[in-house]
Scaffold this motif. Structure first.
Motif, PDB file in Angstrom:
ATOM      1  N   ARG A 152       0.835  -1.199   0.000  1.00 16.72           N
ATOM      2  CA  ARG A 152       0.000   0.000   0.000  1.00 16.72           C
ATOM      3  C   ARG A 152       0.872   1.252   0.000  1.00 16.72           C
ATOM      4  N   GLU A 153       1.964   1.224   0.757  1.00 15.99           N
ATOM      5  CA  GLU A 153       2.875   2.364   0.779  1.00 15.99           C
ATOM      6  C   GLU A 153       3.549   2.570  -0.578  1.00 15.99           C
ATOM      7  N   LEU A 154       3.900   1.463  -1.247  1.00 21.57           N
ATOM      8  CA  LEU A 154       4.457   1.573  -2.597  1.00 21.57           C
ATOM      9  C   LEU A 154       3.463   2.240  -3.536  1.00 21.57           C
ATOM     10  N   TYR A 155       2.225   1.804  -3.457  1.00 17.39           N
ATOM     11  CA  TYR A 155       1.159   2.379  -4.289  1.00 17.39           C
ATOM     12  C   TYR A 155       0.994   3.868  -4.018  1.00 17.39           C
ATOM     13  N   GLU A 156       0.980   4.233  -2.733  1.00 15.88           N
ATOM     14  CA  GLU A 156       0.787   5.638  -2.369  1.00 15.88           C
ATOM     15  C   GLU A 156       1.945   6.497  -2.863  1.00 15.88           C
ATOM     16  N   ARG A 157       3.174   5.960  -2.762  1.00 17.22           N
ATOM     17  CA  ARG A 157       4.333   6.720  -3.246  1.00 17.22           C
ATOM     18  C   ARG A 157       4.266   6.910  -4.760  1.00 17.22           C
ATOM     19  N   ASN A 158       3.843   5.884  -5.468  1.00 11.90           N
ATOM     20  CA  ASN A 158       3.735   5.982  -6.921  1.00 11.90           C
ATOM     21  C   ASN A 158       2.617   6.939  -7.334  1.00 11.90           C
ATOM     22  N   THR A 159       1.497   6.938  -6.590  1.00  8.22           N
ATOM     23  CA  THR A 159       0.418   7.866  -6.889  1.00  8.22           C
ATOM     24  C   THR A 159       0.864   9.300  -6.640  1.00  8.22           C
ATOM     25  N   ALA A 160       1.619   9.511  -5.546  1.00  5.94           N
ATOM     26  CA  ALA A 160       2.136  10.847  -5.251  1.00  5.94           C
ATOM     27  C   ALA A 160       3.098  11.308  -6.341  1.00  5.94           C
ATOM     28  N   ALA A 161       3.940  10.392  -6.824  1.00  7.94           N
ATOM     29  CA  ALA A 161       4.867  10.741  -7.901  1.00  7.94           C
ATOM     30  C   ALA A 161       4.107  11.080  -9.177  1.00  7.94           C
ATOM     31  N   ALA A 162       3.031  10.338  -9.455  1.00  5.91           N
ATOM     32  CA  ALA A 162       2.211  10.617 -10.630  1.00  5.91           C
ATOM     33  C   ALA A 162       1.561  11.990 -10.514  1.00  5.91           C
ATOM     34  N   ALA A 163       1.108  12.334  -9.315  1.00  6.94           N
ATOM     35  CA  ALA A 163       0.493  13.643  -9.112  1.00  6.94           C
ATOM     36  C   ALA A 163       1.503  14.757  -9.354  1.00  6.94           C
ATOM     37  N   ARG A 164       2.752  14.526  -8.932  1.00  3.15           N
ATOM     38  CA  ARG A 164       3.788  15.543  -9.167  1.00  3.15           C
ATOM     39  C   ARG A 164       4.054  15.714 -10.656  1.00  3.15           C
ATOM     40  N   ARG A 165       4.025  14.606 -11.402  1.00  2.00           N
ATOM     41  CA  ARG A 165       4.244  14.708 -12.841  1.00  2.00           C
ATOM     42  C   ARG A 165       3.111  15.485 -13.510  1.00  2.00           C
ATOM     43  N   VAL A 166       1.878  15.184 -13.115  1.00  2.00           N
ATOM     44  CA  VAL A 166       0.741  15.926 -13.662  1.00  2.00           C
ATOM     45  C   VAL A 166       0.868  17.406 -13.322  1.00  2.00           C
TER      46      VAL A 166
END
Length: 208
Positions: free
Chosen positions: A116-130
């Protein structure tokens, strides 16, 4: 002469790919190492060369999944030539990359804290890219003068709901369709008005 090092590396990659396919299709909570080995037609000791426990094996496999997905998405974005195209391509590509993940996999991913933490980190990184794409679009005049951080947070919140299958449950849209809808609605909301639209707006205001 056989290159044993290369053979070993290919074997590990094949095992990870096979393991990833199995977990994406069926989840991972119900499996023990013995059953995973049986399904992959290898020995338990072979799997233990990849990781020291089932939990570590799952984390490594999920990490591999997200890394591969990120590479696919970034490769697609590299061909986009405008801020709008980058936002649309990025979101649609995320949906395409995550489409193989079953409901069982996503449920297990959220229930297991390390993944779940991996998923959250990847979602946060995706948000930064957007956010980066939107900020660049605002600076170039392609997008309206919106708060890029808010727009990115809005996208990240919806991405989380899509990946938890909440959007599919509420609307019937599959992941890929939901990401396309998000891309369309988000970019339509922040697109800068054309010259004709802007002139029309000024005229209407003056005539009122």
């Amino acid at each position: 002469m056989v290159d044993n090092t290369a053979f070993g590396t290919r074997r590990r990659e094949d095992l990870f790919d096979g393991l990833l396919g199995l977990l994406l299709a069926e989840g991972f909570a119900q499996f023990g190492v013995a059953e995973l080995a049986s399904r992959l037609r290898c020995s338990k000791s072979t799997l233990y060369t990849l990781a020291g426990s089932k939990e570590q094996l799952v984390v490594k496999t999920v990490t591999h999944f997200f890394r591969t997905a990120t590479e696919q998405v970034e490769a697609a974005v590299a061909d986009a030539d405008s801020a709008r195209d980058r936002v649309v391509t990025y979101l649609v590509s995320v949906g395409d990359a995550l489409a193989p993940a079953s409901t069982a996999f996503m449920s297990d991913l959220h229930a297991f804290e390390p993944t779940r933490e991996l998923y959250e980190r990847n979602t946060a990184a995706a948000a930064r890219r957007v956010q980066e794409f939107i900020t660049a679009g605002v600076a170039s005049g392609e997008f309206r003068d919106v708060d890029a951080a808010f727009a990115a947070d809005l996208a990240a919140s919806m991405m989380s709901r899509i990946q938890r299958r909440e959007v599919e449950a509420a609307t019937g849209l599959d992941d890929a369709s939901a990401y396309r809808q998000l891309a369309s609605i988000l970019t339509a909301g922040i697109d800068a008005p054309t010259t004709a639209e802007a002139t029309s707006g000024v005229s209407s205001a003056g005539g009122g």
